[in-house]
Design a protein around this motif. Structure first.
Motif, mmCIF file in Angstrom:
data_model
loop_
_atom_site.group_PDB
_atom_site.id
_atom_site.type_symbol
_atom_site.label_atom_id
_atom_site.label_comp_id
_atom_site.label_asym_id
_atom_site.label_seq_id
_atom_site.Cartn_x
_atom_site.Cartn_y
_atom_site.Cartn_z
ATOM 1 N N ALA A 1 6.851 -24.032 11.027
ATOM 2 C CA ALA A 1 8.297 -24.451 10.784
ATOM 3 C C ALA A 1 8.853 -23.519 9.820
ATOM 4 C CB ALA A 1 8.047 -25.778 10.099
ATOM 5 N N SER A 2 9.939 -23.085 10.098
ATOM 6 C CA SER A 2 10.619 -21.834 9.402
ATOM 7 C C SER A 2 10.822 -22.252 7.976
ATOM 8 C CB SER A 2 12.011 -21.437 9.941
ATOM 9 O OG SER A 2 12.530 -20.619 9.091
ATOM 10 N N LYS A 3 10.568 -21.302 7.063
ATOM 11 C CA LYS A 3 10.892 -21.247 5.511
ATOM 12 C C LYS A 3 11.507 -20.250 5.281
ATOM 13 C CE LYS A 3 6.691 -23.983 4.463
ATOM 14 N NZ LYS A 3 5.449 -24.056 3.650
ATOM 15 N N ALA A 4 12.142 -19.378 6.134
ATOM 16 C CA ALA A 4 12.774 -18.159 6.156
ATOM 17 C C ALA A 4 14.014 -18.210 5.034
ATOM 18 C CB ALA A 4 12.961 -17.545 7.481
ATOM 19 N N SER A 5 14.377 -17.112 4.577
ATOM 20 C CA SER A 5 15.834 -17.000 3.819
ATOM 21 C C SER A 5 16.195 -15.691 3.634
ATOM 22 C CB SER A 5 15.410 -17.815 2.409
ATOM 23 O OG SER A 5 14.514 -16.589 1.829
ATOM 24 N N ALA B 1 14.551 -16.613 13.027
ATOM 25 C CA ALA B 1 16.065 -15.793 13.658
ATOM 26 C C ALA B 1 16.842 -17.135 13.883
ATOM 27 C CB ALA B 1 15.818 -14.933 14.590
ATOM 28 N N GLU B 2 16.110 -18.034 14.686
ATOM 29 C CA GLU B 2 17.018 -19.080 15.103
ATOM 30 C C GLU B 2 17.295 -19.916 13.935
ATOM 31 O OE1 GLU B 2 16.889 -22.634 18.567
ATOM 32 O OE2 GLU B 2 14.827 -22.064 17.489
ATOM 33 N N ALA B 3 16.649 -20.348 12.954
ATOM 34 C CA ALA B 3 16.760 -21.137 11.751
ATOM 35 C C ALA B 3 17.953 -20.461 10.937
ATOM 36 C CB ALA B 3 15.636 -21.222 10.926
ATOM 37 N N LEU B 4 17.958 -19.083 10.847
ATOM 38 C CA LEU B 4 18.938 -18.520 10.075
ATOM 39 C C LEU B 4 20.079 -18.010 10.797
ATOM 40 C CD1 LEU B 4 16.501 -16.004 8.157
ATOM 41 C CD2 LEU B 4 17.333 -18.160 7.262
ATOM 42 N N ASP B 5 20.327 -18.261 12.136
ATOM 43 C CA ASP B 5 21.267 -18.189 12.835
ATOM 44 C C ASP B 5 21.546 -16.630 13.001
ATOM 45 O OD1 ASP B 5 23.499 -18.987 14.738
ATOM 46 O OD2 ASP B 5 25.002 -19.032 12.986
ATOM 47 N N LEU B 6 20.544 -16.016 13.425
ATOM 48 C CA LEU B 6 20.497 -14.431 13.496
ATOM 49 C C LEU B 6 20.412 -13.922 14.937
ATOM 50 C CD1 LEU B 6 18.829 -13.278 10.204
ATOM 51 C CD2 LEU B 6 21.211 -13.481 10.743
ATOM 52 N N ARG B 7 20.154 -15.071 15.787
ATOM 53 C CA ARG B 7 19.967 -14.577 17.383
ATOM 54 C C ARG B 7 21.400 -14.475 17.744
ATOM 55 N NH1 ARG B 7 15.727 -18.977 19.978
ATOM 56 N NH2 ARG B 7 13.969 -18.636 18.462
ATOM 57 N N ARG B 8 21.331 -13.221 18.679
ATOM 58 C CA ARG B 8 22.603 -12.847 19.402
ATOM 59 C C ARG B 8 22.351 -13.719 20.706
ATOM 60 N NH1 ARG B 8 25.532 -9.138 16.787
ATOM 61 N NH2 ARG B 8 24.538 -7.207 15.782
ATOM 62 N N PRO B 9 23.742 -14.039 21.272
ATOM 63 C CA PRO B 9 23.830 -14.751 22.456
ATOM 64 C C PRO B 9 23.184 -14.300 23.500
ATOM 65 C CG PRO B 9 26.044 -14.326 21.381
ATOM 66 C CD PRO B 9 24.908 -13.732 20.628
ATOM 67 N N SER B 10 22.739 -13.046 23.859
ATOM 68 C CA SER B 10 22.155 -12.629 24.948
ATOM 69 C C SER B 10 21.813 -10.897 24.627
ATOM 70 C CB SER B 10 22.940 -12.709 26.299
ATOM 71 O OG SER B 10 23.778 -11.450 26.273
ATOM 72 N N THR C 1 26.070 -8.477 5.174
ATOM 73 C CA THR C 1 25.970 -7.656 3.796
ATOM 74 C C THR C 1 27.291 -8.021 3.102
ATOM 75 O OG1 THR C 1 26.742 -5.854 5.042
ATOM 76 C CG2 THR C 1 24.296 -5.975 4.606
ATOM 77 N N GLY C 2 27.332 -7.654 1.590
ATOM 78 C CA GLY C 2 28.368 -7.717 0.998
ATOM 79 C C GLY C 2 27.911 -8.887 -0.249
ATOM 80 N N SER C 3 28.758 -9.239 -1.088
ATOM 81 C CA SER C 3 28.220 -10.000 -2.155
ATOM 82 C C SER C 3 28.238 -11.424 -1.662
ATOM 83 C CB SER C 3 29.513 -9.861 -3.498
ATOM 84 O OG SER C 3 30.853 -10.395 -2.791
ATOM 85 N N GLY C 4 27.494 -12.183 -2.375
ATOM 86 C CA GLY C 4 27.185 -13.561 -2.030
ATOM 87 C C GLY C 4 26.033 -14.109 -2.739
ATOM 88 N N ALA C 5 25.258 -15.348 -2.278
ATOM 89 C CA ALA C 5 24.347 -15.899 -2.925
ATOM 90 C C ALA C 5 23.124 -16.171 -1.688
ATOM 91 C CB ALA C 5 24.747 -17.248 -3.112
ATOM 92 N N ASP C 6 22.055 -16.783 -2.340
ATOM 93 C CA ASP C 6 20.901 -16.735 -1.221
ATOM 94 C C ASP C 6 21.388 -17.883 -0.166
ATOM 95 O OD1 ASP C 6 18.323 -16.391 -3.867
ATOM 96 O OD2 ASP C 6 19.480 -15.005 -2.783
ATOM 97 N N VAL C 7 20.716 -17.611 0.955
ATOM 98 C CA VAL C 7 20.805 -18.569 1.943
ATOM 99 C C VAL C 7 19.134 -18.806 2.420
ATOM 100 C CG1 VAL C 7 21.472 -18.919 4.455
ATOM 101 C CG2 VAL C 7 23.318 -17.429 2.828
ATOM 102 N N ARG C 8 19.112 -20.265 2.451
ATOM 103 C CA ARG C 8 17.826 -20.756 2.970
ATOM 104 C C ARG C 8 17.807 -21.870 3.473
ATOM 105 N NH1 ARG C 8 12.711 -20.184 1.193
ATOM 106 N NH2 ARG C 8 13.467 -18.671 -0.811
ATOM 107 N N VAL C 9 16.997 -21.951 4.684
ATOM 108 C CA VAL C 9 16.898 -22.900 5.571
ATOM 109 C C VAL C 9 15.609 -23.814 5.609
ATOM 110 C CG1 VAL C 9 17.098 -23.485 7.995
ATOM 111 C CG2 VAL C 9 18.524 -21.664 7.429
#
Length: 374
Positions: free
Chosen positions: A215-219, A291-300, A366-374
Motif C-alpha cells: 500500500a502506498s505511503k509515498a509523498s 505514481a497512481e496514489a500521487l496522481d503522477l501517472r500520465r493518461p497514456s 515544482t514551485g513554492s508549496g507544502a508537503d503532499v502525502r497520500v
C-alpha cells in the motif's frame, strides 16, 4: 561430470550473411536471444514461460510466415523489417538483460543430454548452415553496393521464423513432460518479474524477491530547482555506458546490490531536485503504484515528456518489471535512458504503441508549496 553452466547452454552467435539488410540482421540477433531465452528457461525448469517470437511479431504487425510465404511485393516486406529494426533491437537488448539475470547455480542440475535441448541444438545447427555456408551471395547494385536480393532475404527470414517456431514448440511440448529443476533454483519465485529474483552477481537476493506492491505511503515535497528536466537528462546522460562489471560501479549511488533500474531512476530524479519519498524506491511495482496514489501517472504513453519515468512489463503478466527515463519524444517514438538494461546504462527507443510500455510517470510539480502525502 562437471555442472552445466549458462555459457555451455547459450548458443554461439548466429552468422550474418554478407549483404544482409539492417532489418534482417536485427531479426537474426532477436531470434538468437529468443532461442537462448527458451533454452535457459528450459534449464531452470520454467519452459512454460518461454517467449513466442511469432506472437511478438504479430503484436507489432510485422510480416509473419504466412506473409513471407506468399509475398505480393518482396522489397516492401523487407523494407517493413528494416523500418522497424530499432524496435527489434530494443527487444533483443531486453531479452539479453533477462538472460543475464540467470546464473550458473540455476542451471547446474540440467543435463545436456536432455532430449528437448538436443532437438533445439539440431534446429540451431540447421539455421547456422542456412545463414552461413548455404546463404545466397549478394549481388552488386547500381550504386556499387553488394546486397542480398529481396527474394533471398525473404527466404532467410522464413528460415529464422521457422527455427524460432520450432524451438518454441519444442520447449512448450517439454513444459508438461520434463522433470523440472525448481528445487535447484535458489531464491526463485514462480511468475516473478525477471530481475527481482537474483542480484547482479547471481546470488539469490531475498530482500529484492518479487512481492506484491505494498500500500502506498509515498509523498513528495514541492521544490523549486532551476531546470529539473534538463538536469535529470544531463545526470542520466553522463551515466550512459556504465556497466556492472566496471570497477567504479561498486560506488555508484544507484548500485543497490540487486535489480537497479528503479534505483537508477529514483537517483536521477533526486539529483534533478525532485523530492519524492517512494514506498520502495528501488522496486518498480511499488513506484508504479505510488505514481497512481500521487496522481503522477500520465493518461497514456503518447503523452510522454522528457524527464518522465517510463514503465515496462516485459513479461506481459500485468506486473511492471522495468523502468527508465524519457530523454526525448519524436515521430511516434520514445527515446530513453535506462539503468540495468543488459547490465548497463544505455539509450533505447520504443514506439508509443509498444505493448511492453505500461505507462509514464510525470515529475511532481515544482514551485513554492507544502508537503503532499497520500
Amino acid at each position: 561430470m562437471s555442472p552445466t553452466t549458462v555459457a555451455k547452454l547459450e548458443i554461439k552467435p548466429l552468422p550474418h550473411p554478407d549483404g544482409a539488410s539492417g532489418g534482417l540482421n536485427a531479426i537474426i540477433d532477436a531470434v538468437e536471444e529468443h532461442i537462448n531465452r527458451s533454452i535457459l528457461l528450459l534449464a531452470t525448469g520454467e519452459p512454460e514461460d518461454a517467449p513466442d517470437f511469432t506472437t511478438w511479431l504479430e503484436g507489432k504487425e510485422l510480416p509473419g510466415e504466412s506473409d513471407l510465404q506468399k509475398p505480393v511485393d518482396e522489397a516492401d516486406l523487407v523494407d517493413k523489417y528494416t523500418d522497424r529494426q530499432q524496435e527489434v533491437k530494443s527487444l533483443t537488448a531486453n531479452l539479453d538483460r533477462e538472460n543475464k539475470s540467470i546464473n550458473d547455480s540455476q542451471v547446474a542440475a540440467f543435463s545436456l543430454s536432455n532430449n528437448t535441448y538436443r532437438n533445439i541444438a539440431k534446429i540451431v545447427l540447421e539455421l547456422r548452415d542456412t545463414l552461413g555456408e548455404d546463404a545466397p551471395a549478394p549481388t552488386k547494385g547500381v550504386d556499387g553496393v553488394y546486397r542480398l536480393s529481396p527474394l533471398a532475404e525473404i527466404g532467410l527470414l522464413l528460415a529464422l521464423l521457422d527455427a524460432a517456431d520450432r524451438v518454441h514448440d519444442e520447449v512448450q511440448d517439454a513444459a508438461n513432460g520434463i522433470e523440472t529443476h525448481a528445487g535447484d533454483i535458489a531464491g526463485s519465485v514462480p511468475n516473478a518479474p525477471r530481475g527481482y529474483d537474483n542480484n547482479n552477481g547471481g546470488v539469490p537476493a531475498a530482500s529484492n524477491a518479487y512481492r506484491p506492491a505494498p500500500a502506498s505511503k509515498a509523498s513528495y515535497r514541492i521544490t523549486d530547482p532551476p531546470d529539473p528536466i534538463g538536469e535529470a537528462l544531463r545526470v542520466a546522460g553522463k551515466e550512459v555506458g556504465t556497466e556492472e562489471n566496471d570497477e567504479a560501479f561498486g560506488s555508484k549511488p544507484y548500485n543497490n546490490g540487486s535489480a537497479w533500474c528503479a534505483a537508477f531512476t529514483s537517483w536521477v530524479w533526486k539529483e534533478a531536485g525532485y523530492d519524492v519519498t517512494w514506498t520502495d524506491f528501488d522496486y518498480v511495482p511499488a513506484v508504479w503504484n505510488d505514481a497512481e496514489a500521487l496522481d503522477l501517472r500520465r493518461p497514456s504513453p503518447a503523452d510522454a515528456q522528457p524527464g518522465d519515468l517510463i514503465v515496462f512489463d516485459w513479461e506481459g503478466d500485468g506486473t511492471p518489471d522495468h523502468i527508465g527515463i524519457v530523454e526525448t519524444v519524436s515521430g511516434g517514438m520514445i527515446h530513453t535512458i535506462e539503468g540495468n538494461s543488459s547490465d548497463r546504462v544505455q539509450r533505447l527507443d520504443y514506439s508509443m504503441n509498444a505493448g511492453e510500455v505500461v505507462g509514464v510517470i510525470k515529475p511532481p510539480p515544482t514551485g513554492s508549496g507544502a508537503d503532499v502525502r497520500v
